[in-house]
Scaffold this motif. Sequence first.
Motif, mmCIF file in Angstrom:
data_model
loop_
_atom_site.group_PDB
_atom_site.id
_atom_site.type_symbol
_atom_site.label_atom_id
_atom_site.label_comp_id
_atom_site.label_asym_id
_atom_site.label_seq_id
_atom_site.Cartn_x
_atom_site.Cartn_y
_atom_site.Cartn_z
ATOM 1 N N SER A 39 -6.618 7.135 0.057
ATOM 2 C CA SER A 39 -5.958 7.777 1.024
ATOM 3 C C SER A 39 -4.505 7.311 0.807
ATOM 4 O O SER A 39 -4.026 6.097 0.777
ATOM 5 N N GLY A 106 -1.750 13.537 -3.754
ATOM 6 C CA GLY A 106 -2.963 13.738 -3.130
ATOM 7 C C GLY A 106 -3.702 14.977 -3.892
ATOM 8 O O GLY A 106 -2.943 15.985 -4.459
ATOM 9 N N ALA A 132 -6.611 11.324 -0.522
ATOM 10 C CA ALA A 132 -6.302 12.107 0.759
ATOM 11 C C ALA A 132 -4.880 12.013 1.147
ATOM 12 O O ALA A 132 -4.272 11.077 0.720
#
Length: 141
Positions: A39, A106, A132
């Motif tokens: 992420s 992402g 993410a």
Amino acid sequence: MNRMTTCAASIAMTLSGMALAAPTAPSIDVYGSNNLQFSKIELAMETTAGYNQMVKYNDLADITIKFNQWSGTSGDTYKIYFDGAEVATGPITGSQTSATFQYGQGGIYQVEIEACDATGCSRSAPAELLIADTDGAHLKP
């Protein structure tokens, strides 16, 4: 005597062929690689402060992928590919290597790892990797 010479020649050819073979194909350690989920957002859930103190956005995601090569030759360098595009490279450090790098986009990618030496390269089986981001690029339609 002729049989012994033929046998010795066969063994020598077999061994020389093994020396010229490309490295063993890497096996991605999914569980040792955070299930291949990364992420660009960090959440500090323990804070009682507001949203701006709880959420930290990073321009680049920190990624660590472990891969194994338990048998055969391991090679000298690795290359990591996202959807066929090379995104990282580095030295292989033995039967288990951790590749650490940063990536800025992402999304959901097919990741493959290639182990290379002077005789050639061998590629791992593809696996799905997720990064993410706040734009939702990592969400499936």
